[in-house]
Design a protein around this motif. Structure first.
Motif, mmCIF file in Angstrom:
data_model
loop_
_atom_site.group_PDB
_atom_site.id
_atom_site.type_symbol
_atom_site.label_atom_id
_atom_site.label_comp_id
_atom_site.label_asym_id
_atom_site.label_seq_id
_atom_site.Cartn_x
_atom_site.Cartn_y
_atom_site.Cartn_z
ATOM 1 N N PHE A 234 0.829 -1.206 0.000
ATOM 2 C CA PHE A 234 0.000 0.000 0.000
ATOM 3 C C PHE A 234 0.865 1.258 0.000
ATOM 4 O O PHE A 234 0.529 2.258 0.622
ATOM 5 N N SER A 235 1.982 1.217 -0.724
ATOM 6 C CA SER A 235 2.903 2.362 -0.762
ATOM 7 C C SER A 235 2.825 3.075 -2.100
ATOM 8 O O SER A 235 2.184 2.629 -3.037
ATOM 9 N N GLY A 236 3.526 4.208 -2.174
ATOM 10 C CA GLY A 236 3.644 4.953 -3.423
ATOM 11 C C GLY A 236 2.414 5.786 -3.731
ATOM 12 O O GLY A 236 1.389 5.714 -3.045
ATOM 13 N N GLY A 237 2.514 6.601 -4.769
ATOM 14 C CA GLY A 237 1.385 7.437 -5.161
ATOM 15 C C GLY A 237 0.958 8.334 -4.021
ATOM 16 O O GLY A 237 1.770 9.039 -3.416
ATOM 17 N N THR A 238 -0.330 8.290 -3.690
ATOM 18 C CA THR A 238 -0.859 9.166 -2.653
ATOM 19 C C THR A 238 -0.511 8.697 -1.243
ATOM 20 O O THR A 238 -0.794 9.391 -0.264
ATOM 21 N N SER A 239 0.112 7.518 -1.118
ATOM 22 C CA SER A 239 0.530 6.993 0.184
ATOM 23 C C SER A 239 1.976 7.399 0.473
ATOM 24 O O SER A 239 2.509 8.318 -0.145
ATOM 25 N N GLN A 240 2.594 6.691 1.419
ATOM 26 C CA GLN A 240 3.996 6.951 1.765
ATOM 27 C C GLN A 240 4.927 6.077 0.908
ATOM 28 O O GLN A 240 4.486 5.124 0.271
ATOM 29 N N PRO A 241 6.230 6.394 0.910
ATOM 30 C CA PRO A 241 7.206 5.531 0.246
ATOM 31 C C PRO A 241 7.223 4.143 0.892
ATOM 32 O O PRO A 241 6.793 3.969 2.039
ATOM 33 N N ALA A 242 7.739 3.158 0.165
ATOM 34 C CA ALA A 242 7.734 1.766 0.628
ATOM 35 C C ALA A 242 8.716 1.550 1.776
ATOM 36 O O ALA A 242 9.886 1.918 1.691
ATOM 37 N N THR A 243 8.238 0.919 2.828
ATOM 38 C CA THR A 243 9.055 0.645 4.013
ATOM 39 C C THR A 243 10.325 -0.113 3.661
ATOM 40 O O THR A 243 11.437 0.278 4.052
#
Length: 464
Positions: A234-243
């Protein structure tokens, strides 16, 4: 000496809120919680924001029960929530008695860290939340609503961080809701805040504009203590960068992240099919994974861009999109450069839309904008021009006191209104924040016939 940096995982709150409109159910979360707890995160953001509303409005879940269930499975990791200051989890100011009880019950039910922000960075709207969190035994992290404008300089935010520290904050967060914090500015801002105050500093950004990974690298180098990321599913785009990606990059550069990569892989493998399910159901729109550099040009959050386009498309006015987008910075300047974060982002977007559609600026003005100009949301960052003020509210008086000072205690009336269905303070607070949705939820829980339509029976008599 090894440089330390810690991670807050956002998949259960901002990650899913940004990509699937907070539709993940508790049953999707519980099986992986123990693994998340063992992964080495500083904190797990899993409550607040839109999660409370979504539980009651769409998922038929008790948000308090979600918190209790996740708390029972989390032994090593702090649980964190996002709170909109005097707005709590809604879109208006609440009385101090409601704010205090809400925070007290949040901590009692399992929250360790209350991240609290105000849409205008008006610290008066944070005071009650800070005091209540500390009195309840929680950690209060005050968040700077980061934005850019002629007055929102690095020095402005450093001064704001000092003010928050003086109010009693336990830590500070730079909350970059639009993903517009650039690497160079991020480095300068973190460096100067760390020099100015002796508190842990966390940085939160979104990947919308395509620069978030570079920004995280630079703020880590500048001395940030914690960063917010979302597991790759659920990362990238409107979310946060990948853990996982950020952790690997920083570890290679000599940072101690405290994260266990095998656990991160397990977490991603668990959430991947859940993500795919939401995609197949049409809830995960592929566009939320897009990169939108216009965010940096117009300083508009990615979610706001998609909402504007959706509203215009529904009205058959998609061709007006660029005009509305160009109007947003103008309206924002007229209104004293408010940060574009909930609820101000929605309000500024709606006013921009109305200005373009009506063909005359401020011909139609929503009540929320009128209340904002009257001072009922707090101080705008810059005083609003008298001509704009008169156009919107005429000769109405502008409030200068803390807006919540005008609100009488609300709990006694709320308890009375919902007494037929509320069994606890938590139920009363659910009703306080979302009255209609909570009453329906609690009504169905207490009365199996609560929302069954009444059948009208007509009786006829045979006189033969």
């Amino acid at each position: 000496m090894t440089k330390k940096i810690r991670f807050t995982e956002t998949v259960l709150r901002d990650g899913q809120q940004s990509q699937i409109a907070t539709r993940m159910k508790t049953e999707d979360m519980l099986p992986i919680i123990q693994t998340v707890d063992e992964a080495g995160f500083y904190a797990l953001e899993m409550w607040g924001g839109a999660t409370f509303d979504s539980c009651v409005r769409y998922l038929n879940e008790d948000p308090w029960e979600r918190l209790r269930q996740i708390r029972a499975l989390t032994k090593n990791t702090k649980l964190q929530m996002l709170l909109r200051g005097q707005n709590l989890l809604g879109y208006k100011n609440y009385a101090d008695d409601v704010v205090r009880l809400f925070i007290e019950k949040s901590v009692q039910n399992g929250i360790d860290i209350v991240r609290v922000f105000d849409a205008l960075n008006d610290t008066r709207n944070l005071a009650t939340s800070i005091t209540a969190t500390k009195e309840a035994g929680g950690h209060c992290q005050t968040a700077i609503s980061y934005t850019t404008s002629p007055i929102h300089t690095v020095d402005y935010f450093v001064k704001l961080s000092k003010e928050m520290a003086n109010f009693g904050a336990d830590s500070i967060c730079i909350k970059d809701m639009a993903g517009v914090l650039t690497p160079a500015t991020g480095y300068e801002l973190v460096s100067k805040i760390k020099d100015a105050i002796d508190l842990p500093l966390e940085v939160h950004t979104h990947a919308t504009s395509g620069i978030s990974e570079m920004t995280y690298l630079r703020v880590a180098q500048a001395g940030a203590d914690i960063i917010d990321t979302a597991i790759s599913s659920f990362s990238g785009g409107t979310s946060q960068p990948a853990t996982e990606s950020i952790a690997i990059a920083l570890e290679e550069m000599g940072f101690d992240t405290n994260l266990k990569m095998d656990k991160l892989t397990e977490i991603a493998e668990y959430f991947n099919p859940i993500r795919d399910r939401f995609r197949s159901e049409g809830i995960l729109n592929p566009k939320v994974k897009d990169t939108e550099p216009k965010t940096l040009i117009f300083q508009v959050p990615g979610g706001m861009l998609s909402n504007l386009l959706s509203q215009l498309t529904e009205q058959g006015l998609a061709d007006k999109y660029d005009q509305v987008l160009a109007e947003v910075p103008k309206v924002r300047a007229d209104l004293g450069y408010p940060p574009l974060v909930t609820p101000l982002s929605q309000m500024v977007g709606t006013q921009s839309l109305m200005n373009v559609i009506s063909g005359e600026r401020y011909k139609i003005v929503p009540n929320e904008i009128k209340d904002y100009v009257r001072g009922l949301y707090g101080h705008p960052p810059v005083a609003i021009d008298d001509q704009i003020k008169e156009k919107i509210i005429g000769q109405d008086e502008v409030v200068t006191v803390r807006p919540a000072d005008l609100i009488a205690p609300q709990l006694p009336a709320l308890r009375e209104e919902i007494k037929n269905y509320a069994k606890s303070d938590e139920d009363v607070l659910m009703y306080a924040v979302f009255p209609k949705q909570a009453q329906d939820f609690l009504g169905r829980r207490e009365d199996p016939f609560y929302d069954v339509p009444v059948q009208e029976v007509t009786v006829t008599m045979d006189m033969a």
